[in-house]
Design an enzyme around this catalytic site. Structure first.
Site, PDB file in Angstrom:
ATOM      1  N   CYS A  64       0.838  -1.207   0.000  1.00 38.83           N
ATOM      2  CA  CYS A  64       0.000   0.000   0.000  1.00 38.83           C
ATOM      3  C   CYS A  64       0.877   1.264   0.000  1.00 38.83           C
ATOM      4  CB  CYS A  64      -0.993  -0.032   1.140  1.00 38.83           C
ATOM      5  SG  CYS A  64      -2.442   0.971   0.756  1.00 38.83           S
TER       6      CYS A  64
ATOM      7  N   HIS B 142      -3.689  -4.846   0.482  1.00 35.26           N
ATOM      8  CA  HIS B 142      -3.133  -5.372   1.732  1.00 35.26           C
ATOM      9  C   HIS B 142      -3.259  -6.899   1.755  1.00 35.26           C
ATOM     10  CE1 HIS B 142      -2.562  -1.658   4.091  1.00 35.26           C
ATOM     11  NE2 HIS B 142      -3.532  -1.191   3.339  1.00 35.26           N
TER      12      HIS B 142
ATOM     13  N   GLU C 175      -1.872  -8.985   3.587  1.00 32.22           N
ATOM     14  CA  GLU C 175      -1.801  -9.561   4.934  1.00 32.22           C
ATOM     15  C   GLU C 175      -3.175  -9.903   5.513  1.00 32.22           C
ATOM     16  OE1 GLU C 175      -1.142  -6.444   4.104  1.00 32.22           O
ATOM     17  OE2 GLU C 175      -1.514  -5.002   5.707  1.00 32.22           O
TER      18      GLU C 175
HETATM   19  N1  GLN Z   1      -1.817   6.870   2.790  1.00 29.36           N
HETATM   20  C1  GLN Z   1      -1.948   6.139   1.589  1.00 29.36           C
HETATM   21  C2  GLN Z   1      -3.298   6.348   0.926  1.00 29.36           C
HETATM   22  O1  GLN Z   1      -4.217   6.818   1.523  1.00 29.36           O
HETATM   23  C3  GLN Z   1      -1.694   4.656   1.831  1.00 29.36           C
HETATM   24  C4  GLN Z   1      -2.676   4.019   2.736  1.00 29.36           C
HETATM   25  C5  GLN Z   1      -2.236   2.679   3.253  1.00 29.36           C
HETATM   26  O2  GLN Z   1      -1.067   2.359   3.218  1.00 29.36           O
HETATM   27  N2  GLN Z   1      -3.156   1.896   3.767  1.00 29.36           N
HETATM   28  O3  GLN Z   1      -3.465   6.051  -0.215  1.00 29.36           O
END
Ligand code: GLN
Length: 582
Positions: free
Chosen positions: A407, A544, A546
């Site tokens: 992410c 994600h 995970e």
């Molecule tokens: N801050 C970034 C976004 O909003 C990544 C978010 C995250 O890593 N869950 O896109």
């Protein structure tokens, strides 16, 4: 004076218009287990609920698990991970308590937004109904309106299962937990005492100075429960040592439970031992006896094998996690577990080295990364520590150390590559610099949402809660990619939680300089995975992974990352051997 008891609990708590649907969904045989906690927090109530779920599944029962949280936030999405730990995301895009992660890792239950309710959400719903005039001029009160709403939310998950397990967050005695406790007290009246079981998790401390185990805190917390009308059926006593028969008898006597319903919940080395330890203590036997359910004998071979593999790894691997929340392990709960699972897939134990990206200078960073076999930059929000993460990614890329970006980790991998390998000096994500000359990561104002099947529109002023790309999205993988080699299938679905996206304006220049886009949304618009082919293993994803890793079926990307890190370790060892030989 007599009180008229409602003829059937469903009529009591379900609005007339909703009766048929709830009634038909609600099997009369569904049993309910309520788990409360006493004395102090962090005793592992979530793990206990998950383990009970696993034990019941191992006996062939279909279960689901729900968490009721007493805090006022409507969901934990806007809460600081330092305070509340990780926000777990379900397929349907709900931002939920991290205990749901345990539930999904331990059981086959697939959870959704009904699996987690908070006080805020309950009140929100009641207040909305009040504003719509649905209470027909009545005074809206905690009892019955809030408690009815709570009972309704429990019934919302009571379908297609044999047992519903409900964990009540917080500790008995907290003011904000009272409506939930009152609701589960009433619930037994509503569905019949033969269908409800109360399990209370408490703490039995060992006092060194006295050389004794103390039962008083347990007595007090049970007393508190009984004062509000709940008599626990089973006590799970968290201790450092097994409780002797005498102690169990004492607790049983003072707390008014059967002696064999006092279960030792002993500290264990690995959280995955809990189901087997509970089983040895007779917990699942007691549960089915008390609920009067007939099941097959439990099959715990998978769990026993898992524990054996965890305790007897053949290899070790060192992975650095470079992030902002590393001080608090709860903030990366699913991530830590997924790495353990990735280790299991490779018969390796994974040593995690946490590096706080906002505290290390570049030189310290290099020192700390010098002896790791893999580098992972996880998800995150906010500007603090960003440059440290970018420096770690650069180190991994240039020194050919296996790298996994998740992410925010992917977004920063794009930024790093743009700046240092594609000549786009000053490139950034507009989350951190709105004036950057090269906004390689930006807020996509309009995009087709494959989950809701609608075009989504958003801008910088959109409200923060619930405006992210959340939940499961499909992704197509490119041929000859690390991703395809890991997943063995070209179509995947993974869970998201972010606002910003890869900016397609820069796809060409980045690709020309050596980035490969290997995962895309079905319409080709959203970049979901990038790789750097000229590297042993460099993969970063917008989702994600995970959240979907299980101890019994480790996530393919974590398995592949740990495998690459193990290979790296071997390469380094051989290089060192040669150097010594010279
Ligand atoms: N801050 C970034 C976004 O909003 C990544 C978010 C995250 O890593 N869950 O896109």
């Amino acid at each position: 004076m007599t009180f008229a008891r409602p003829p059937c609990y469903i009529h009591y708590i379900v609005k007339k218009s909703e009766q048929t649907s709830t009634e038909s969904r609600m099997s009369p045989k569904i049993k309910f287990i309520f788990i409360t906690g006493g004395v102090l927090s962090s005793l592992g109530k979530g793990l206990a609920a998950a383990s009970i779920g696993a034990l019941l599944e191992s006996r062939g029962l279909r279960i689901t698990i729900q968490k009721l949280d007493p805090y006022i936030n409507v969901d934990p999405g806007t809460m600081n991970p330092f305070q509340h730990g990780e926000v777990f995301v379900t397929d349907d895009g709900a931002e939920t308590d991290l205990d749901l992660g345990h539930y999904e890792r331990y059981t086959r239950a697939r959870l959704d937004r009904n699996s987690n309710y908070t006080t805020g959400r309950i009140y929100y719903s009641v207040i909305t109904k009040e504003r719509r005039g649905e209470y027909l001029g009545g005074t809206v009160q905690v009892i019955p309106h809030i408690t009815d709403e709570i009972k309704q939310s429990i019934l919302a998950v009571a379908h297609d299962v044999d047992v519903v397990i409900v964990e009540i967050g917080g500790t008995v005695g907290d003011i904000e937990g009272l409506p939930f406790l009152e609701a589960i007290r009433q619930f037994k009246q509503d569905v019949g005492k033969e269908n409800v079981l109360y399990i209370h998790l408490t703490y039995v401390p060992y006092i060194k100075a006295a050389g004794e185990v103390k039962t008083k805190p347990t007595q007090h917390s049970v007393k508190e429960l009984r004062e509000i009308g709940i008599q626990p059926d089973i006590l799970l006593c968290r201790t450092e040592q097994f409780l002797t028969g005498d102690l169990k008898a004492k607790i049983a006597l003072f707390c008014n439970v059967e002696e064999d319903a006092v279960i030792t919940a002993k500290d264990v080395e690995s959280i995955y031992e809990v189901p087997c330890v509970f089983h040895k203590e007779g917990l699942d036997d007691k549960i089915i006896e008390k609920l009067n359910i007939w099941t097959r004998a439990p099959r715990l071979k998978d769990w026993e094998d898992l524990v054996h593999r965890l305790k007897h790894p053949e290899f070790t691997v060192r992975i650095a996690i470079v992030g902002k929340y590393v001080g608090l392990k709860e903030s990366y709960k699913s991530l830590n577990e997924a790495l353990v699972h990735g280790g299991l897939a490779n018969r390796a134990s994974v040593d995690l080295v946490y590096i706080r990206s906002d505290e290390v200078g570049e030189d310290d960073l290099k020192d700390s990364l010098a002896d790791v076999d893999g580098i992972l930059v996880p998800g995150g929000f906010g500007a603090r520590g960003i440059e440290g993460k970018i420096a770690a990614i650069r180190y991994a890329r240039e020194n050919k150390i296996p790298f996994f970006g998740i992410c925010l980790g992917m977004q920063l991998a794009v930024v790093e590559f743009a700046r240092n390998a594609a000549g786009l000096s000053g490139a950034h994500s507009t989350e951190f610099n709105t004036q950057t000359p090269y906004p390689v990561i930006y807020l996509m104002k309009e995009w087709y949402d494959f989950r809701t099947r609608q075009v989504q529109v958003r801008d910088e002023d959109s409200q923060k809660g619930g405006t992210m790309r959340l939940g499961a999205y499909p992704c197509r993988l490119a041929n000859d990619s690390l991703a395809l080699a890991a997943y063995h299938t070209g179509e995947i679905s993974e869970r998201h939680r972010h606002r910003y996206e890869f900016n397609n304006l820069y796809r060409e220049v980045l690709e020309k300089n050596g980035v490969r886009v290997t995962g895309l949304s079905p319409d080709g618009e959203l970049v979901e995975i990038i790789e750097i082919p000229d590297h042993p293993w460099f993969l970063a994803c917008q989702f994600h992974p995970e959240f979907k890793s299980r101890p019994m079926s480790p996530h393919p990307l974590f398995g592949a990352f740990i495998k690459a890190a193990l290979e790296q370790r071997q390469v380094v060892a051989e290089r060192q051997k040669k150097a010594v030989g010279k």
